[in-house]
Write a protein that holds these residues in place. Structure first.
Motif, mmCIF file in Angstrom:
data_model
loop_
_atom_site.group_PDB
_atom_site.id
_atom_site.type_symbol
_atom_site.label_atom_id
_atom_site.label_comp_id
_atom_site.label_asym_id
_atom_site.label_seq_id
_atom_site.Cartn_x
_atom_site.Cartn_y
_atom_site.Cartn_z
ATOM 1 N N LEU B 139 0.814 -1.220 0.000
ATOM 2 C CA LEU B 139 0.000 0.000 0.000
ATOM 3 C C LEU B 139 0.845 1.266 0.000
ATOM 4 O O LEU B 139 0.425 2.304 -0.503
ATOM 5 C CB LEU B 139 -0.855 0.056 1.270
ATOM 6 C CG LEU B 139 -2.169 -0.686 1.324
ATOM 7 C CD1 LEU B 139 -2.781 -0.519 2.701
ATOM 8 C CD2 LEU B 139 -3.117 -0.170 0.259
ATOM 9 N N ASP B 217 -3.259 -5.225 5.188
ATOM 10 C CA ASP B 217 -3.890 -3.937 4.852
ATOM 11 C C ASP B 217 -5.102 -3.598 5.728
ATOM 12 O O ASP B 217 -5.276 -2.454 6.138
ATOM 13 C CB ASP B 217 -4.235 -3.861 3.351
ATOM 14 C CG ASP B 217 -5.143 -4.994 2.890
ATOM 15 O OD1 ASP B 217 -5.482 -5.863 3.713
ATOM 16 O OD2 ASP B 217 -5.500 -5.010 1.697
ATOM 17 N N VAL B 253 -9.265 0.451 0.883
ATOM 18 C CA VAL B 253 -9.239 -0.805 1.643
ATOM 19 C C VAL B 253 -10.546 -0.971 2.439
ATOM 20 O O VAL B 253 -11.152 -2.046 2.440
ATOM 21 C CB VAL B 253 -8.029 -0.840 2.615
ATOM 22 C CG1 VAL B 253 -8.094 -2.054 3.517
ATOM 23 C CG2 VAL B 253 -6.729 -0.821 1.833
#
Lengths: 450, 450
Positions: B139, B217, B253
């Motif tokens: 990310l 994440d 996310v």
């Protein structure tokens, strides 16, 4: 790195509360993040939580208040005097303070507001109270940094330093005219990389995004996501800068919206959480169950129409739950895709092409499932070939119809301004159950002629 | 204020494309936000979209590329040379560039990377490619502002100005030691309000949040939301600062996670969108339908066990879809509450107290529904009293059992590290269908003795 509450910590805190060791409590908790302390308080009983709450400083407790479960917050607030509540609110940003005041009773509201220390802060909070909570006005805070287009950078930086003291995150510097009308923005980055002698009017960006006080919250969320904004200014009917919305408040909107769609799909019509009261849960769940029950009445009636088949073809009735379940599942799948497409704004193409696509998809799925069912009905379930043919034909027809209903109904609701997520869950399963059974027995009647 | 594409704009663009009026196209589109242009391109056919793409400047097209639908992006990339792709990537932040490279074929990847102009940028991108896409490493971006703890504020501000040129949003200034190990942070606000003579080591904040490159994440999302962070630094196994994650990537996310739970609840097992191909949809939908069909086989078998009732008490079979539907709906409601509680981390209390709560809730709901059913079965459906009693008793029992299964199964899955959302949707409706029918006919058998 994530915080985990240990059983030992809880026991230790409870011991200190019993012994009234305020110093020890402070020492244990003072270094913790307010979100972590809130989680600890949620684990304690109301009396213990209130005890700790009163031991801690108000700059800490104010933030904790925001993070608590609703019922604990309500309980603690009910044990504080208006003056004590006002002390908490003095520590909070205007939008958070307004959210807490909005939960108080009408009488208490006025008392608390009159006890607020900082008059400017109080004015801002009162101003925020008049906006609908689901509008940009209800989301925005009054804390922002703004400069006048007629200043130079030097004055601007000086002013900004003063203003920034009250703003926890600066994000953007807004530029207004003498009437406080929003004209543009200065980016922090520009500020860091520009010489201090420049004139504001020479460097500010005239293109900017903004929303109106009455823009809906989900619309604000959509705009901020689309243009990748971390803050957006809010203007009133005359274009005057009245507040600012930051991305952290928008995350809550995004999550709430997704959670709500999910709950509707599961047949829960009101925003409830696992820890809400049984009464709250009943209010949220019962309406859909009643609807499903009434739908069940209709399915009983429909089956009654085909009573004549029972004597000679009783096996047909063994397949009703299978057909109904397949219709329900297919309908929910189709509607979920549409609901999500509408929510994320990813639906393109015409209604007709969408329906055609669903039909093709249903034919493909239906064909594969029909093979499994035909083989299964013959070898596993031992039914006559003719019953196998009927059930298989019904399955394919039911899948096509159910997917069309699942696609069409949410689109229709959306067209009429009704939340399409209402169409998923019990509503679609119930109506597809009924349709499915009707189609199934009609096909059986045509083939068997009962 | 939101952007809406007009039919006229599309027609005008198509006309300019036919006439190869590149100047007009640029004039029309240059002032638009890249997200808006991407939406326009998604409306055009591939050839038209590629034509416009090639007319626009690469600083604009790079950002547009990120916003396009997957299939259009793939198509456009396939028409660009490695050098042209590299030019696009040179304009992008490292994490966005890495995301696009990751989609390319192995051969093309190497070619594109070798064509990148900025060697530092290329190194950063290559570095990012080795992380799992669902981890903090996948990310993070390499763009950040960091200062050495041994500098003074003056050096720091000078260095920051240089670094900030490459960082679109500064957020936090990270403090590292000579080995690049993360030591703390400086807030922008502190910087705006502190005299330039201060030493960094005197003013930096030693408490800070961070994640490791291999943190999942969803875990990063949870930490950032909990502590209300707009950016979080990422460190490697040795504590060295290697990147930074910003809130806009986290929003994706959060949304993806919510969307996925929703899809699972609707019996869709793979992330698909309305516009994906029929094959993709089949892959996502068919597995659950097959499961439901096999569950249906079992329900046929179960009903077969009670064939003996058909002659004298055929009416019983009219109620199977009603009982099955109620069991399914109740189970989905209960499991949705648990799944959401687990996702939002709001479940407190023991398993036993949770199950007890569900039983109380079911008794309350079941009692109300039973009254409606009993009255309805007598007056609307005209069945004998004894059938009414059986159906009503079965309904209450089924509701209790279904809600217990709905509560217990997701908790169990979660305990074993399986996504609890799997338990909602077809899985729970199918198993509850079967249980419901079994309970119903067992009660009937006890009372009627067939």
């Amino acid at each position: 790195m994530e915080f985990k509450i240990s059983k030992n910590l809880i026991l230790e805190l409870e011991q200190h509360i019993v012994n009234k060791n305020d110093k020890e409590l402070e020492a244990l908790l003072n270094d913790m993040h307010h979100a972590d302390i809130a989680e600890i308080l949620d684990e304690l009983d109301f009396d213990e939580a209130t005890y700790i709450f009163k031991v801690l400083d108000s700059d800490k407790t104010a933030e904790i208040l925001l993070e608590l479960e609703d019922d604990l917050r309500e309980n603690i607030l009910s044990r504080l005097s208006p003056k004590e509540i006002a002390e908490e609110l003095d520590e909070l940003d205007t939008n958070d303070a307004a959210d807490i005041i909005a939960e108080l009773s009408q009488d208490l509201k006025a008392e608390v507001i009159s006890e607020l220390n900082d008059v400017e802060h109080a004015k801002d909070i009162v101003d925020l109270l008049r906006y609908d909570e689901n509008s940009a006005g209800g989301l925005m805070g009054k804390e922002l940094v703004k400069v006048n287009e007629n200043w130079n950078v030097l004055t601007c930086v000086k002013e900004m330093r003063i203003q920034a003291e009250n703003v926890s995150r600066v994000h953007s510097i807004y530029v207004v005219d003498d009437e406080n009308r929003l004209k543009g923005r200065l980016s922090l980055k520009d500020l860091l990389t520009t010489s201090t002698k420049t004139q504001i009017s020479d460097i500010y960006i005239r293109k900017y995004n903004f929303v109106n006080v009455d823009t809906e919250d989900v619309e604000v969320a959509r705009i901020m996501q689309r243009y990748d904004l971390e803050a957006i200014p809010v203007v009133d009917e005359m274009g005057r800068l009245v507040g600012r919305i930051t991305i952290d408040d928008i995350i809550d909107v995004i999550r709430d919206e997704a959670d709500q769609d999910y709950q509707l799909a599961a047949g829960i019509s009101k925003d409830v959480e696992a820890d809400d009261s049984i009464l709250e849960h009943t209010k949220a769940r019962l309406p859909w169950l009643v609807l499903a029950l009434l739908g069940g009445f209709i399915s009983v009636k429909v089956l009654g129409l085909f009573e004549g088949a029972m004597l000679e073809h009783g096996e047909l009735f063994f397949f009703t739950p299978l057909i109904a379940a397949m219709a329900g599942n297919v309908g929910v799948q189709s509607s979920a895709i549409i609901v999500q497409g509408l929510a994320n704004n990813t639906l393109t193409g015409s209604l007709f092409s969408r329906l055609m696509k669903e039909v093709s998809l249903s034919l493909l799925n239906g064909f594969i499932l029909a093979i499994i069912l035909f083989i299964g009905s013959h070898f596993l379930l031992d039914v006559e070939i003719v019953i196998g043919v009927i059930v298989t034909t019904a399955l394919v027809s039911v899948i096509i119809i159910a997917s069309l209903i699942g696609t069409f109904v949410p689109l229709l609701l959306d067209k009429f301004g009704i939340d399409p997520a209402l169409a998923t869950g019990p509503f679609i399963t119930t109506s597809n159950d009924i349709c499915g059974i009707l189609i199934y027995f009609s096909i059986a009647r045509i083939i068997l002629g009962f």
